[in-house]
Scaffold this active site. Structure first.
Site, PDB file in Angstrom:
ATOM      1  N   SER A 130      -2.535  -7.415  -4.375  1.00  0.00           N
ATOM      2  CA  SER A 130      -2.864  -8.992  -3.695  1.00  0.00           C
ATOM      3  C   SER A 130      -3.345  -8.475  -1.245  1.00  0.00           C
ATOM      4  CB  SER A 130      -1.553  -9.626  -3.242  1.00  0.00           C
ATOM      5  OG  SER A 130      -1.545 -10.414  -2.537  1.00  0.00           O
ATOM      6  N   ALA A 131      -4.120  -8.712  -1.247  1.00  0.00           N
ATOM      7  CA  ALA A 131      -4.726  -8.666   0.115  1.00  0.00           C
ATOM      8  C   ALA A 131      -4.804  -9.650   0.704  1.00  0.00           C
ATOM      9  CB  ALA A 131      -5.926  -7.456   0.215  1.00  0.00           C
ATOM     10  N   SER A 132      -5.040 -10.135   2.142  1.00  0.00           N
ATOM     11  CA  SER A 132      -5.645 -10.347   3.264  1.00  0.00           C
ATOM     12  C   SER A 132      -6.325 -11.731   2.436  1.00  0.00           C
ATOM     13  CB  SER A 132      -5.999  -9.627   4.607  1.00  0.00           C
ATOM     14  OG  SER A 132      -6.985  -9.310   4.126  1.00  0.00           O
ATOM     15  N   ALA A 134      -7.524 -12.407  -0.836  1.00  0.00           N
ATOM     16  CA  ALA A 134      -8.082 -12.518  -1.922  1.00  0.00           C
ATOM     17  C   ALA A 134      -7.250 -11.644  -2.856  1.00  0.00           C
ATOM     18  CB  ALA A 134      -9.337 -12.021  -3.074  1.00  0.00           C
ATOM     19  N   GLN A 135      -6.566 -12.015  -3.445  1.00  0.00           N
ATOM     20  CA  GLN A 135      -5.570 -11.817  -4.906  1.00  0.00           C
ATOM     21  C   GLN A 135      -6.159 -11.102  -6.339  1.00  0.00           C
ATOM     22  OE1 GLN A 135      -1.227 -13.209  -4.283  1.00  0.00           O
ATOM     23  NE2 GLN A 135      -1.643 -14.160  -6.350  1.00  0.00           N
ATOM     24  N   VAL A 136      -5.859 -10.102  -6.884  1.00  0.00           N
ATOM     25  CA  VAL A 136      -6.592  -9.895  -8.232  1.00  0.00           C
ATOM     26  C   VAL A 136      -5.286 -10.159  -9.697  1.00  0.00           C
ATOM     27  CG1 VAL A 136      -7.341  -8.291  -9.836  1.00  0.00           C
ATOM     28  CG2 VAL A 136      -7.790  -8.330  -7.210  1.00  0.00           C
ATOM     29  N   LYS A 150     -10.546 -12.357  -9.542  1.00  0.00           N
ATOM     30  CA  LYS A 150     -10.564 -12.025  -8.608  1.00  0.00           C
ATOM     31  C   LYS A 150     -10.474 -13.607  -8.136  1.00  0.00           C
ATOM     32  CE  LYS A 150     -11.537  -9.785  -4.292  1.00  0.00           C
ATOM     33  NZ  LYS A 150     -13.163  -8.493  -3.698  1.00  0.00           N
ATOM     34  N   ASP A 285     -18.144  -0.709   2.185  1.00  0.00           N
ATOM     35  CA  ASP A 285     -16.628  -0.578   2.833  1.00  0.00           C
ATOM     36  C   ASP A 285     -16.102   0.927   1.626  1.00  0.00           C
ATOM     37  OD1 ASP A 285     -14.169  -1.192   3.481  1.00  0.00           O
ATOM     38  OD2 ASP A 285     -13.695  -2.953   1.975  1.00  0.00           O
TER      39      ASP A 285
HETATM   40  N1  LIG Z   1     -12.265  -4.390 -11.601  1.00  0.00           N
HETATM   41  C1  LIG Z   1     -10.875  -4.023 -11.393  1.00  0.00           C
HETATM   42  N2  LIG Z   1     -10.812  -3.365 -12.446  1.00  0.00           N
HETATM   43  C2  LIG Z   1      -9.609  -3.105 -11.668  1.00  0.00           C
HETATM   44  N3  LIG Z   1      -8.611  -2.914 -11.276  1.00  0.00           N
HETATM   45  C3  LIG Z   1      -9.359  -3.503 -10.040  1.00  0.00           C
HETATM   46  C4  LIG Z   1     -10.761  -4.004 -10.400  1.00  0.00           C
HETATM   47  N4  LIG Z   1     -10.518  -5.089  -9.556  1.00  0.00           N
HETATM   48  C5  LIG Z   1      -9.610  -5.091  -8.538  1.00  0.00           C
HETATM   49  N5  LIG Z   1      -9.498  -3.758  -8.868  1.00  0.00           N
HETATM   50  C6  LIG Z   1      -7.493  -3.248  -8.092  1.00  0.00           C
HETATM   51  O1  LIG Z   1      -7.427  -4.648  -7.264  1.00  0.00           O
HETATM   52  C7  LIG Z   1      -7.421  -3.958  -5.834  1.00  0.00           C
HETATM   53  C8  LIG Z   1      -7.530  -4.778  -4.667  1.00  0.00           C
HETATM   54  O2  LIG Z   1      -8.786  -5.349  -5.254  1.00  0.00           O
HETATM   55  P1  LIG Z   1     -10.457  -5.855  -4.017  1.00  0.00           P
HETATM   56  O3  LIG Z   1     -10.407  -4.562  -3.204  1.00  0.00           O
HETATM   57  O4  LIG Z   1     -11.502  -6.238  -4.848  1.00  0.00           O
HETATM   58  O5  LIG Z   1      -9.776  -6.810  -2.888  1.00  0.00           O
HETATM   59  P2  LIG Z   1      -9.087  -6.647  -1.855  1.00  0.00           P
HETATM   60  O6  LIG Z   1      -8.851  -8.040  -1.826  1.00  0.00           O
HETATM   61  O7  LIG Z   1     -11.006  -7.233  -1.630  1.00  0.00           O
HETATM   62  O8  LIG Z   1      -8.602  -6.124  -1.173  1.00  0.00           O
HETATM   63  P3  LIG Z   1      -9.403  -5.028   0.283  1.00  0.00           P
HETATM   64  O9  LIG Z   1      -9.650  -6.530   1.353  1.00  0.00           O
HETATM   65  O10 LIG Z   1      -8.080  -4.636   0.481  1.00  0.00           O
HETATM   66  O11 LIG Z   1     -10.057  -4.219   0.097  1.00  0.00           O
HETATM   67  C9  LIG Z   1      -8.110  -2.921  -6.084  1.00  0.00           C
HETATM   68  O12 LIG Z   1      -7.252  -2.379  -4.801  1.00  0.00           O
HETATM   69  C10 LIG Z   1      -7.955  -2.379  -7.512  1.00  0.00           C
HETATM   70  O13 LIG Z   1      -6.498  -1.920  -7.190  1.00  0.00           O
END
Ligand SMILES: Nc1ncnc2c1ncn2[C@@H]1O[C@H](COP(=O)(O)OP(=O)(O)OP(=O)(O)O)[C@@H](O)[C@H]1O
Length: 547
Positions: A130-132, A134-136, A150, A285
């Protein structure tokens, strides 16, 4: 109860007003402020023991995720910030609580217009990360593929626009405070941030970027990019292949898997230069959280990149100037570095090249005190652009992104393999690229690129030739007419030059006739008067009538 609260508030208000009435006229306001804000000052004193970067970092962390992200992006603006602040801001970490799985499901269903059970065979309501923004979540498609979903945070757009407004207010305050504040270009920094964060809000855009990056590396064994499932991707939801790999920051795990660390570090540099110079499309990034390593062949480890929200690109001119700048720098040809900055338009045309050259020399020469392998490309660019800024270089967002990515790649490369010689890895790449730019292959490529446009214009060619020829003949006629006019003018002038003595004589005759004639005795003409009249007539003839 309510009445006593109001009474208390009235007392506080009266005391405060009374104090202001008393202290302001007697010049005791600073004492009043210190007195009333004693508690705040005590906290301030405690904070004062921390360094300024740390205080800024803590302040941003307490303001929430949008400010944290702002600080993270700000940390890459080493062209604007002092190193102690930039280093501290780079430590900022998102600490955001996850939002409930059922909320994520509702967003998915609203965006993809189908129930989650219909979309996926399995969906995990517990988030993977979970980030600022989005959430995965993990999920399995009905066709059996393991995927991640995502999902953009609910109401994040409103929070962002509120926080951005606040950031603009702060930026204007800083800009108006002092010349130092203006030098930081706070408003421009916030504008950059606004664009970046708004881009991150649109997962359809991220999906597009991911697709293009994947296509660029389809036949490469350097980088793998997960596949996007387009039917399941929208503005607030993106579904992609679930990857598995070792996080690049996990050095212990990489060593355990017998990964060739030198090769891994060099491949990182190669990927960067390939993206920038060959594809003109680079992942901007590249922090360790977004990079994984496929170790199925540890002697030739392959990178895996996720999170393609922020991408950069350089046009052909920028690429060429960048490569020539780096090559010139490593040949210590600062004159050329200065000239390239002017030629590219990065600094204004009238910049005094000599002064600029010596400023660059004074910044860059100390870098050569280190062995070549320890020189940081990123620091070179920062040094160059900081100097150029003093010579009114405008901020070039594409170069700022590049500088930041280069710093990330370098940091990562040296972490993996401390003896990484970036210059040895990059120089042949740059030289090859430069020679390709001038070689016949490039000309052929340009011809190939332009060919469809030329083919489109082919049917117009006879018409264009006819128009050009008829314009040419009109031009010729006009030229002939102009030549005749010029000849006539020159004849006139020559004739005029020949007549100059007569004209002078005419003027002299008129002047003498006027001087000897007494106007009052014109009725009683005498011999002298007749002579002067004759003189007048001769003068008139010479001046006006003689051709
Ligand atoms: N295709 C994928 N396969 C497996 N794990 C994934 C995948 N995409 C994302 N993740 C997991 O989810 C986390 C967050 O994904 P992502 O970096 O795309 O989100 P974000 O919201 O952009 O985060 P941030 O702003 O911190 O970069 C990743 O660090 C990874 O652990």
């Amino acid at each position: 109860m309510l009445t006593s609260v109001f009474r208390l508030l009235r007392i506080v208000f009266t005391v405060v007003r009374f104090r202001l009435d008393v202290f302001i006229p007697f010049g005791l306001l600073p004492w009043y402020v210190r007195y009333t804000l004693g508690a705040v000052c005590a906290i301030g004193r405690k904070r004062a023991q921390q360094n300024r970067g740390e205080r800024l970092r803590l302040a941003l962390e307490s303001l929430g995720p949008i400010f944290v992200k702002f600080g993270q992006i700000l940390s890459t603006r080493r062209d604007l910030l002092d190193d102690d602040i930039a280093d501290e801001l780079a430590k900022l970490q998102d600490k955001v609580p996850a939002f409930p799985g059922h909320v994520a499901q509702a967003i998915i269903e609203r965006d993809l217009k189908a129930p989650v059970s219909e979309l996926f065979a399995k969906f995990s309501a517990t988030p993977l990360a979970s980030a600022s923004i989005a959430q995965v979540h993990t999920a399995t498609l009905h066709s059996g593929e393991e995927v991640v979903v995502k999902v953009i945070r609910p109401d994040i757009e409103k929070t962002i626009s509120k926080d951005i407004r606040l950031l603009y207010t702060l930026a204007h305050l800083v800009a108006n405070m002092s010349a130092d504040g203006r030098r930081l270009r706070p408003v421009e920094v916030v504008t950059d941030y606004e664009y970046t964060i708004l881009d991150e809000l649109d997962l359809a855009k991220e999906a597009g970027n991911t697709g293009l990056l994947q296509r660029n590396f389809t036949h490469s064994d350097l980088l793998y990019v997960p596949q996007v499932y387009w039917d399941f991707s929208h503005r607030n939801v993106m579904v992609m292949e679930r990857i598995s790999g070792i996080p690049v920051a996990d050095i212990a795990a990489l060593n355990k898997a017998n990964v060739d660390m030198k090769c891994l570090a060099e491949r990182g540099v190669e990927i960067f230069f390939t993206q920038v110079f060959s594809h003109s499309f680079f992942h901007a990034d590249m922090h360790p959280g977004n990079i994984f390593v496929d170790v199925s062949n540890p002697k030739k480890p392959k990178y895996i990149a996720i999170d393609c929200a922020i991408m950069g690109s350089l046009d052909d001119a920028d690429k060429s100037y960048l490569a020539r700048n780096l090559l010139a720098f490593f040949q210590r040809d600062y004159r050329l570095v200065a000239e390239l900055h002017v030629e590219s338009g990065w600094v204004p045309k009238g910049t005094p090249v000599h002064a600029f050259e010596s400023a660059i020399r004074s910044v860059c020469e100390p870098m050569f005190a280190k062995p070549l392998k320890d020189i940081s490309f990123g620091q070179v660019l920062i040094g160059l652009f900081q100097t150029a800024r003093r010579f009114n270089m405008e901020v070039q967002p594409q170069l700022v992104l590049l500088e930041k990515t280069l710093l990330n790649i370098e940091g990562l490369g040296r972490q993996l393999y401390p003896d990484l010689d970036l210059w040895v890895t990059a120089k042949p790449f740059l030289e090859k690229w430069m020679s390709e730019q001038m070689g016949p292959k490039r000309v052929m490529e340009e011809v190939r690129k332009q060919a469809p446009q030329w083919a489109g214009q082919l049917p117009q060619i006879p018409n264009l030739i006819y128009t050009a020829l008829s314009q040419l003949s009109h031009q010729e006629e006009r030229m002939q007419a102009q030549t005749q006019a010029i000849e006539q003018l020159s004849k006139e002038l020559q004739k005029g030059r020949k007549n100059i003595p007569f004209r002078l004589l005419g003027i002299l005759s008129l002047a003498s006739a006027w001087m000897v004639t007494d106007p009052e005795s014109l009725e009683h003409l005498q011999t002298a008067d007749i002579a002067s009249l004759g003189l007048f007539l001769v003068g008139l003839y010479l001046l006006v009538l003689k051709p």
